[in-house]
Design an enzyme around this catalytic site. Structure first.
Site, short mmCIF file in Angstrom:
data_model
loop_
_atom_site.label_atom_id
_atom_site.label_comp_id
_atom_site.label_asym_id
_atom_site.label_seq_id
_atom_site.Cartn_x
_atom_site.Cartn_y
_atom_site.Cartn_z
N GLN A 161 -22.37 -4.03 23.84
CA GLN A 161 -23.66 -3.58 24.39
C GLN A 161 -24.05 -4.41 25.61
OE1 GLN A 161 -25.10 -0.93 23.31
NE2 GLN A 161 -27.05 -1.01 24.43
N GLU A 201 -4.21 -14.48 2.39
CA GLU A 201 -4.32 -13.42 3.41
C GLU A 201 -5.80 -13.12 3.70
OE1 GLU A 201 -2.28 -9.76 2.49
OE2 GLU A 201 -3.21 -8.69 4.15
N THR A 241 0.83 -1.21 0.00
CA THR A 241 0.00 0.00 0.00
C THR A 241 0.86 1.26 0.00
OG1 THR A 241 -1.60 -1.24 1.31
CG2 THR A 241 -1.90 1.13 1.22
N SER A 255 -6.60 0.35 -2.66
CA SER A 255 -7.44 -0.67 -3.30
C SER A 255 -6.95 -0.98 -4.72
CB SER A 255 -8.89 -0.20 -3.35
OG SER A 255 -9.35 0.12 -2.05
C1 LIG Z 1 -3.85 -1.87 10.63
C2 LIG Z 1 -3.53 -1.94 9.17
C3 LIG Z 1 -2.51 -2.76 8.74
C4 LIG Z 1 -2.17 -2.82 7.39
N1 LIG Z 1 -1.10 -3.59 7.01
C5 LIG Z 1 -0.66 -3.51 5.71
C6 LIG Z 1 0.54 -4.18 5.33
O1 LIG Z 1 1.17 -4.88 6.11
N2 LIG Z 1 0.97 -4.02 4.05
C7 LIG Z 1 0.30 -3.27 3.14
O2 LIG Z 1 0.75 -3.17 2.01
N3 LIG Z 1 -0.86 -2.62 3.47
C8 LIG Z 1 -1.34 -2.73 4.74
N4 LIG Z 1 -2.50 -2.06 5.10
C9 LIG Z 1 -3.22 -1.28 4.10
C10 LIG Z 1 -4.58 -1.80 3.69
O3 LIG Z 1 -4.51 -3.08 3.09
C11 LIG Z 1 -5.23 -0.76 2.75
O4 LIG Z 1 -5.34 0.42 3.51
C12 LIG Z 1 -6.56 -1.21 2.24
O5 LIG Z 1 -6.37 -2.13 1.19
C13 LIG Z 1 -7.43 -0.06 1.73
O6 LIG Z 1 -6.71 0.82 0.94
P1 LIG Z 1 -6.85 2.41 1.16
O7 LIG Z 1 -6.65 2.69 2.60
O8 LIG Z 1 -5.95 3.10 0.20
O9 LIG Z 1 -8.35 2.72 0.82
P2 LIG Z 1 -8.91 3.35 -0.55
O10 LIG Z 1 -8.51 2.51 -1.68
O11 LIG Z 1 -8.57 4.80 -0.58
O12 LIG Z 1 -10.47 3.20 -0.30
C14 LIG Z 1 -11.17 4.07 0.60
C15 LIG Z 1 -12.62 3.64 0.67
O13 LIG Z 1 -13.19 3.69 -0.61
C16 LIG Z 1 -13.74 2.43 -0.95
N5 LIG Z 1 -13.50 2.15 -2.37
C17 LIG Z 1 -12.30 2.08 -2.99
N6 LIG Z 1 -12.48 1.80 -4.29
C18 LIG Z 1 -13.81 1.66 -4.47
C19 LIG Z 1 -14.63 1.35 -5.60
N7 LIG Z 1 -14.10 1.09 -6.80
N8 LIG Z 1 -15.97 1.31 -5.43
C20 LIG Z 1 -16.52 1.54 -4.23
N9 LIG Z 1 -15.81 1.84 -3.13
C21 LIG Z 1 -14.47 1.91 -3.25
C22 LIG Z 1 -13.03 1.42 -0.07
O14 LIG Z 1 -13.83 0.30 0.17
C23 LIG Z 1 -12.80 2.21 1.18
O15 LIG Z 1 -13.97 2.13 1.97
C24 LIG Z 1 -2.88 -2.04 6.45
C25 LIG Z 1 -3.95 -1.23 6.88
C26 LIG Z 1 -4.27 -1.16 8.22
C27 LIG Z 1 -5.39 -0.27 8.66
#
Ligand SMILES: Cc1cc2nc3c(=O)[nH]c(=O)nc-3n(C[C@H](O)[C@H](O)[C@H](O)COP(=O)(O)OP(=O)(O)OC[C@H]3O[C@@H](n4cnc5c(N)ncnc54)[C@H](O)[C@@H]3O)c2cc1C
Length: 385
Positions: A340, A246, A131, A137
């Site tokens: 709750q 995963e 990420t 995503s």
């Molecule tokens: C505690 C924690 C640990 C993590 N560990 C790792 C790790 O070890 N390595 C790593 O690489 N990453 C890691 N991550 C990252 C995580 O996998 C990503 O944050 C996650 O895949 C979502 O990506 P984003 O935050 O960029 O959300 P975004 O892609 O910005 O999405 C934001 C929101 O928009 C929605 N959305 C996105 N696209 C669409 C669409 N086409 N249609 C409708 N809705 C949409 C999503 O569902 C989400 O609700 C971690 C995250 C957390 C919180």
């Protein structure tokens, strides 16, 4: 499905679950609150888990594992959770489940010796760096680049939200070695201490407090070409395969956190008396418990069935997305009801339920958020234009 037909319930796997449960009761649960405050698990924990024959569960002996399949790795997680571990502690202790699968599949003997074996022995910590701040995503849009320069790659970019990133000895990193889109992506292992690699910051989170999460930076970071996993352009395919296991693991963990929350809640409503009667004497409470049980059982039965098909080599991409969505939803519902039923104590840091409530939130986001997973399932199932 339970009983002898359920591959999760063989005698061997029941014994593994019990052994993992005992390990968590002895080595994790008593110190978990302190680790949550520290923001990190102790380095010795991985060595202890390796010594107990648990860390390498699900990995071939040839790469330093204990043997078994992805099902065994999930039974291990179920057992640890039943013994009072948190999903945050599992994320921190078992980060190798996301940093190693690519090397186990196509890594060189040198990569297995330098990264896989030490990680499974609890001597090195590996992270998965996929990420980025602007790319979550839509991983095909990854921006971090690796330009070939002689027998090195020069890496530039940054990674965000990386589990165990602050203490990792190596980061299995998704980089762009070619043109735009998924075909231009590769996986490169970057070791800590490499000039140009740094931990920019450790992130504060809502939950998973004992699991350190970091932002990482790469500035003209020269990485040996020998650290390329597979061939240039293989990165996206390798990542998609790892994301299957995963996501199934996250589904199983979401069910485990929910089961633990239900078990704690049953104990609580038996002993808590209101208006002269234990809470469990009220039909509305019994129905809540039944609904919690039902949602967990349905989600877990499906997640286990999909895992068994995945372990058998079946193509279950859509089903994996559905299993994670269903388990995350079940978990959200159950931890909310559990909090709750605990009343104000459920809001207090001193209760385990409060931690599970916070920890559960990440299951609808991490490892693929529910909405993009539903999009992916729609494509696989033919529900599109
Ligand atoms: C505690 C924690 C640990 C993590 N560990 C790792 C790790 O070890 N390595 C790593 O690489 N990453 C890691 N991550 C990252 C995580 O996998 C990503 O944050 C996650 O895949 C979502 O990506 P984003 O935050 O960029 O959300 P975004 O892609 O910005 O999405 C934001 C929101 O928009 C929605 N959305 C996105 N696209 C669409 C669409 N086409 N249609 C409708 N809705 C949409 C999503 O569902 C989400 O609700 C971690 C995250 C957390 C919180």
């Amino acid at each position: 499905m339970t009983g002898p037909l359920d591959p999760f319930e063989t005698d061997e796997r029941k014994a593994l679950r019990a052994s993992a449960r005992g390990f968590a009761e002895r080595e994790i649960q008593p110190d978990l609150d302190a680790w949550e405050l520290d923001g990190v698990i102790p380095a010795e924990l991985a060595k202890k888990a390796a010594g107990a024959g648990l860390l390498g569960v699900g990995y071939p002996e040839a790469v330093g594992g204990e043997g078994g399949s992805v099902i065994d790795a999930m039974v291990l997680a179920e057992g640890l959770m039943a013994g009072g571990a948190s999903t945050g502690s599992l994320a921190a202790l078992l980060t190798h489940n996301v940093s190693l699968p690519h090397m186990v599949r196509v890594g060189t003997p040198d990569q297995v010796a330098r990264f896989v074996k030490p990680a499974l022995a609890g001597e090195k910590v590996g992270s998965l760096g996929v990420t980025e701040a602007d790319v979550g995503s839509d991983l095909a849009a990854t921006r971090t680049t690796a330009r070939r320069d002689g027998d090195h790659y020069v890496v530039n970019g940054a990674k965000m939200f990386i589990t165990s990133g602050a203490r990792a000895d190596f980061v299995t990193t998704l980089v762009r070695t070619g043109g735009p889109g998924p075909k231009g992506l590769s996986i490169l292992v970057v070791e800590s201490g490499t000039p140009g690699f740094s931990v920019s910051r450790k992130l504060n989170k809502m939950g998973w407090l004992c699991s350190d999460t970091a932002e990482l930076a790469f500035t003209d970071c020269r990485v040996p070409a020998a650290n390329l996993v597979g061939r240039e352009g293989d990165g996206f395919g390798l990542l998609m395969h790892q994301l299957m296991s995963e996501r199934l693991m996250l589904a199983i963990q979401a069910c485990a956190i929910a089961q633990r929350s239900l078990d704690l809640t049953v104990d609580h409503v038996r002993s808590r008396v209101t208006f002269g009667q234990p809470l469990i004497s009220r039909q509305v409470v019994q129905h809540k418990l039944v609904e919690m049980h039902q949602r967990i059982d349905v989600a877990r039965t499906y997640a286990r069935a999909v895992t068994a098909r995945f372990a058998g080599g079946e193509q279950v991409t859509a089903e994996t997305c559905l299993a994670k969505i269903a388990a995350a939803d079940a978990c959200s519902f159950v931890v909310d009801q559990a909090a709750q039923l605990h009343g104000s104590m459920g809001f207090m840091r001193e209760t385990e339920i409060e931690r599970h409530y916070r920890d559960a939130r990440v299951f609808r986001i991490g490892g693929g958020a529910s909405e993009p997973l539903a999009d992916w399932a729609a494509r696989m199932l033919g529900y599109h234009e």
